[in-house]
Design a protein around this motif. Sequence first.
Motif, PDB file in Angstrom:
ATOM      1  N   ALA A 120    -113.705  46.008  35.725  1.00 38.72           N
ATOM      2  CA  ALA A 120    -114.784  45.723  34.775  1.00 38.72           C
ATOM      3  C   ALA A 120    -114.252  45.739  33.341  1.00 38.72           C
ATOM      4  CB  ALA A 120    -115.901  46.761  34.934  1.00 38.72           C
ATOM      5  N   TYR A 121    -113.387  46.710  33.039  1.00 42.38           N
ATOM      6  CA  TYR A 121    -112.848  46.837  31.691  1.00 42.38           C
ATOM      7  C   TYR A 121    -112.028  45.592  31.323  1.00 42.38           C
ATOM      8  CZ  TYR A 121    -111.167  49.372  27.605  1.00 42.38           C
ATOM      9  OH  TYR A 121    -110.924  49.774  26.319  1.00 42.38           O
ATOM     10  N   LYS A 122    -111.345  45.056  32.339  1.00 43.46           N
ATOM     11  CA  LYS A 122    -110.522  43.869  32.115  1.00 43.46           C
ATOM     12  C   LYS A 122    -111.398  42.623  31.935  1.00 43.46           C
ATOM     13  CE  LYS A 122    -106.589  41.642  34.296  1.00 43.46           C
ATOM     14  NZ  LYS A 122    -105.937  41.449  35.581  1.00 43.46           N
ATOM     15  N   ALA A 123    -112.482  42.559  32.664  1.00 39.10           N
ATOM     16  CA  ALA A 123    -113.341  41.366  32.628  1.00 39.10           C
ATOM     17  C   ALA A 123    -114.243  41.325  31.401  1.00 39.10           C
ATOM     18  CB  ALA A 123    -114.203  41.320  33.893  1.00 39.10           C
ATOM     19  N   TRP A 124    -114.565  42.503  30.846  1.00 39.05           N
ATOM     20  CA  TRP A 124    -115.569  42.590  29.788  1.00 39.05           C
ATOM     21  C   TRP A 124    -115.264  41.743  28.542  1.00 39.05           C
ATOM     22  CZ3 TRP A 124    -114.545  46.945  26.022  1.00 39.05           C
ATOM     23  CH2 TRP A 124    -115.380  46.845  24.910  1.00 39.05           C
ATOM     24  N   PRO A 125    -114.017  41.781  27.985  1.00 35.21           N
ATOM     25  CA  PRO A 125    -113.807  41.004  26.743  1.00 35.21           C
ATOM     26  C   PRO A 125    -114.060  39.511  26.931  1.00 35.21           C
ATOM     27  CG  PRO A 125    -111.995  42.539  27.107  1.00 35.21           C
ATOM     28  CD  PRO A 125    -112.806  42.537  28.360  1.00 35.21           C
ATOM     29  N   GLY A 126    -113.564  38.953  28.025  1.00 27.49           N
ATOM     30  CA  GLY A 126    -113.751  37.527  28.260  1.00 27.49           C
ATOM     31  C   GLY A 126    -115.223  37.186  28.463  1.00 27.49           C
ATOM     32  N   TRP A 127    -115.898  38.013  29.221  1.00 25.20           N
ATOM     33  CA  TRP A 127    -117.313  37.774  29.515  1.00 25.20           C
ATOM     34  C   TRP A 127    -118.146  37.873  28.239  1.00 25.20           C
ATOM     35  CZ3 TRP A 127    -120.443  35.447  32.487  1.00 25.20           C
ATOM     36  CH2 TRP A 127    -121.773  35.850  32.669  1.00 25.20           C
ATOM     37  N   SER A 128    -117.868  38.871  27.417  1.00 24.21           N
ATOM     38  CA  SER A 128    -118.677  39.045  26.202  1.00 24.21           C
ATOM     39  C   SER A 128    -118.371  37.947  25.178  1.00 24.21           C
ATOM     40  CB  SER A 128    -118.461  40.430  25.590  1.00 24.21           C
ATOM     41  OG  SER A 128    -117.155  40.548  25.084  1.00 24.21           O
ATOM     42  N   ALA A 129    -117.196  37.297  25.326  1.00 26.09           N
ATOM     43  CA  ALA A 129    -116.851  36.224  24.395  1.00 26.09           C
ATOM     44  C   ALA A 129    -117.464  34.885  24.802  1.00 26.09           C
ATOM     45  CB  ALA A 129    -115.326  36.089  24.288  1.00 26.09           C
ATOM     46  N   ARG A 130    -117.988  34.801  26.030  1.00 22.72           N
ATOM     47  CA  ARG A 130    -118.666  33.560  26.442  1.00 22.72           C
ATOM     48  C   ARG A 130    -119.865  33.306  25.530  1.00 22.72           C
ATOM     49  NH1 ARG A 130    -117.572  31.720  31.952  1.00 22.72           N
ATOM     50  NH2 ARG A 130    -115.564  32.627  32.469  1.00 22.72           N
ATOM     51  N   THR A 131    -120.243  32.052  25.424  1.00 24.86           N
ATOM     52  CA  THR A 131    -121.454  31.763  24.649  1.00 24.86           C
ATOM     53  C   THR A 131    -122.684  32.208  25.434  1.00 24.86           C
ATOM     54  OG1 THR A 131    -121.727  29.598  25.652  1.00 24.86           O
ATOM     55  CG2 THR A 131    -120.373  29.712  23.651  1.00 24.86           C
ATOM     56  N   GLY A 132    -123.762  32.433  24.706  1.00 20.82           N
ATOM     57  CA  GLY A 132    -125.014  32.775  25.367  1.00 20.82           C
ATOM     58  C   GLY A 132    -125.434  31.684  26.336  1.00 20.82           C
ATOM     59  N   TYR A 133    -125.254  30.464  25.961  1.00 23.32           N
ATOM     60  CA  TYR A 133    -125.625  29.316  26.806  1.00 23.32           C
ATOM     61  C   TYR A 133    -124.876  29.365  28.130  1.00 23.32           C
ATOM     62  CZ  TYR A 133    -126.338  24.351  28.048  1.00 23.32           C
ATOM     63  OH  TYR A 133    -126.656  23.167  28.680  1.00 23.32           O
ATOM     64  N   ASN A 134    -123.585  29.726  28.043  1.00 25.84           N
ATOM     65  CA  ASN A 134    -122.774  29.802  29.255  1.00 25.84           C
ATOM     66  C   ASN A 134    -123.233  30.950  30.163  1.00 25.84           C
ATOM     67  OD1 ASN A 134    -119.806  30.947  30.444  1.00 25.84           O
ATOM     68  ND2 ASN A 134    -120.268  28.783  30.716  1.00 25.84           N
ATOM     69  N   ARG A 135    -123.485  32.118  29.574  1.00 17.71           N
ATOM     70  CA  ARG A 135    -123.973  33.235  30.403  1.00 17.71           C
ATOM     71  C   ARG A 135    -125.345  32.901  30.997  1.00 17.71           C
ATOM     72  NH1 ARG A 135    -121.647  36.830  26.480  1.00 17.71           N
ATOM     73  NH2 ARG A 135    -123.662  37.074  25.478  1.00 17.71           N
ATOM     74  N   ASP A 136    -126.163  32.268  30.187  1.00 23.61           N
ATOM     75  CA  ASP A 136    -127.483  31.825  30.643  1.00 23.61           C
ATOM     76  C   ASP A 136    -127.333  30.981  31.920  1.00 23.61           C
ATOM     77  OD1 ASP A 136    -130.041  30.824  30.894  1.00 23.61           O
ATOM     78  OD2 ASP A 136    -130.203  30.105  28.836  1.00 23.61           O
ATOM     79  N   LEU A 189    -119.533  33.402  38.258  1.00 21.85           N
ATOM     80  CA  LEU A 189    -119.440  34.657  37.512  1.00 21.85           C
ATOM     81  C   LEU A 189    -117.992  35.120  37.588  1.00 21.85           C
ATOM     82  CD1 LEU A 189    -121.336  36.866  36.150  1.00 21.85           C
ATOM     83  CD2 LEU A 189    -121.094  38.106  38.319  1.00 21.85           C
ATOM     84  N   PRO A 190    -117.331  35.335  36.445  1.00 20.53           N
ATOM     85  CA  PRO A 190    -115.915  35.741  36.513  1.00 20.53           C
ATOM     86  C   PRO A 190    -115.750  37.039  37.307  1.00 20.53           C
ATOM     87  CG  PRO A 190    -116.549  35.179  34.261  1.00 20.53           C
ATOM     88  CD  PRO A 190    -117.815  35.214  35.067  1.00 20.53           C
ATOM     89  N   GLY A 191    -114.681  37.102  38.084  1.00 18.28           N
ATOM     90  CA  GLY A 191    -114.414  38.307  38.866  1.00 18.28           C
ATOM     91  C   GLY A 191    -114.339  39.518  37.956  1.00 18.28           C
ATOM     92  N   GLY A 192    -114.904  40.634  38.406  1.00 17.99           N
ATOM     93  CA  GLY A 192    -114.837  41.872  37.632  1.00 17.99           C
ATOM     94  C   GLY A 192    -116.039  42.118  36.743  1.00 17.99           C
TER      95      GLY A 192
END
Lengths: 478, 293
Positions: B61-77, B207-210
């Motif tokens: 999770a710690y490894k995945a968090w920076p990339g995931w939080s850097a995604r745009t809101g539209y992408n996470r949406d 959803l990215p792994g982690g």
Amino acid sequence: MAVFEYAPAPESRAVVDIASHYGLFIGGEFVESEDGKPFKSVNPATEEVLAEVTGAGPRDVDRAVRAARAAYEKVWGPMSGADRAKYLYRIARIVQERSRELAVLESLDNGKPIRESRDVDLPLVAAWFFSYAGWADKLGYAGFGPDPRPLGVAAQVIPWNFPLLMLAWKIATALACGNTVVLKPAETTPLTALAFADICRQAELPAGVVNIVTGAGGTGQALVSHGGVDKVAFTGSTEVGRQIAGSLAGTGRRLTLELGGKAANVVFEDAPLDQAVEGIVNGIFFNQGQVCCAGSRLLVQESVYDEVLGRLKRRMATLRVGDPLDKNTDVGAINSPAQLARIRELSEVGEAEGAERWSAPCAMPERGYWFPPTLFTGVTQAHRIAREEIFGPVLSVLTFRTPAEAVDKANNTPYGLSAGVWTEKGSRILWMAQRLRAGVVWANTFNKFDPASPFGGYKESGYGREGGRHGLEAYLAH
Amino acid sequence: MPTDNGSERVEVRKAYKLYIGGAFPRSESGRSYPVSDARGRFLANAALASRKDARDAVAAAYKAWPGWSARTGYNRDQILYRIAEMLEGRRDQFAAEVAAAEGLSRARAAAQVSAAIDRWVWYAGWADKLAQVLGAGNQVSGPFFNFSVPEPAGVVAAVAPRSSSLLGLVSVVAPVIVAGNACVVLAAEDRPLPAVSLAEVLATSDLPGGVVNILTGAVAEVAPWLASHFDVHGLDLAGVEDPALAADLERAAAGNLKRVLLPEREPDWTADPGLTRMRAFLEIKTVWHPVGI
């Protein structure tokens, strides 16, 4: 170059009238302790005893909590927001009217320069009450539901570095939201809180809405662990914050913590260097560096390291250290012998671990607690002076080459309260601001505060925010 | 179904494993535990997660968090919405699993699945709206531009509720990840199978792994390691029913001052979730800059 000497320009202390003895402010009046012990508050610039103050015992704390509970249930809780607002506006006006007296009293008890207590602390205290007064009848528009309710009785423990300002941050917010409070000022700086009790009387604030219990750590512990409080708010060290968080586990009581910091102040090669140097000085020597959000780690891009360091030392050599009541003084006294000992100890550790120490050449008074503006070069991230909060006028200087390295170094700390960025490039400011893990990012400025601006930390710098709409959340059930 | 020689077809059963870093490992401890349906009939063996599994999950999770939080809101949406699409396509499987786990009628289990799908859709839409609703432009008394934005706290560990094995789980995980946090979630101890199947949905939703890691096992054994882990920034105790254990976990969380969301007394997972669960794991960052020429 000829330098004109400054003539002394002392602020008169005739505007303050300090009593020889103070009781506890409980239920709208000053009362004597049932089970406490008196202690003395000292002027750190002269070691002169200013007053004898009461150290509240557990029974005193219990009395105060019961007074706050009664006021919450009978008066303050049921009162309309519009009426609460009017009391807070009254307090703001009285603070403005008595600001000269309060500024002098703050400088006497705390040791901070009158220039800061007069121009920073007191204007912000008044602004805080004025701003939050306006929230009291608008809480339904703050984003916490249409009719957010107060929590009840708030226990608030505040530090000695901004005694009256921290009181304002805590009390203005709690009261605007409809809570009553028991506040414990720091052991070494109780006098402006006791003066504030008198302001509450002048404002005819209903009895028991604000209660002030003075004392040391034991009093604070009795207060935050009292079963009759609904909310605990603490500003102080991360170590004590951790203990409080642990001790409240399982109680369901709400807690906000504003704790320590080890802020990075990042200077890029394209920064406006004159302004950056002023910002570095303000960042670490404001209030003698006794600031949780102080810019205590300077990160300079390697290409401008020599130039920044040269300018910084020249500027530090002009800082005037001495009498806090002198209007020309830049750096005042360290608040207590205990704090001075900690600053000295960590500075010695800095040297022992191999960093190079440089202090501004300045004369310091014979009596009182003093430490010269100091910087360390050759500091690595492993050094204790780069990791631990010194809470004094001591700057650790590190370098970086790339923006990514600056971010990594800035974030390499368990703290996350504040950070600074200096560059003329707008996109780089925003790029840095996105990546710095800190609750406040000052770009091309530092140590700015405002009642409309949320303040508070990430990670081990605590949780919750003070200031602005976000600050209301800590005192509302939603 | 009859086969050519007239006998019943032997069904292919699924092995229920953990979900860590986008992969489906067994517990490194080699342990498993039997899972029964609401009437006590054996359903499957689930992996019994260990301390090391919990740590591996936090590391992922710690490894995945920076990339995931850097995604745009539209992408996470879109990714959260994709999860809803994938779940919709497997309604029957989840209804069967929820019915078995919770002892519900097929119709009531199907209603739980529908609510879980709709919850993903509801939270998905928040991804690009949180900054406007929770952030602010601040009118300070001086020549400064000043704004506040919400940012993810980091890695959030959650104990999923026992009372609602799928809807409750989704209601805990979705608000954590929509804002850019990464999550380690401990599934309901005796009803873990819908959680493992949800992992299969997550793994096929871009959803990215982690970003979400799912553990199955004993709450009292695994949760303390998550509560005391220094790379975990937030702790959601939704599924901790024992008050003494909840207090112990909260105390452990004080070690690095985690943001803690306490369990509700009688949670109604079908109610409007509101902002609380998202706000609990967001930090407010305030940026100042002088205004001048």
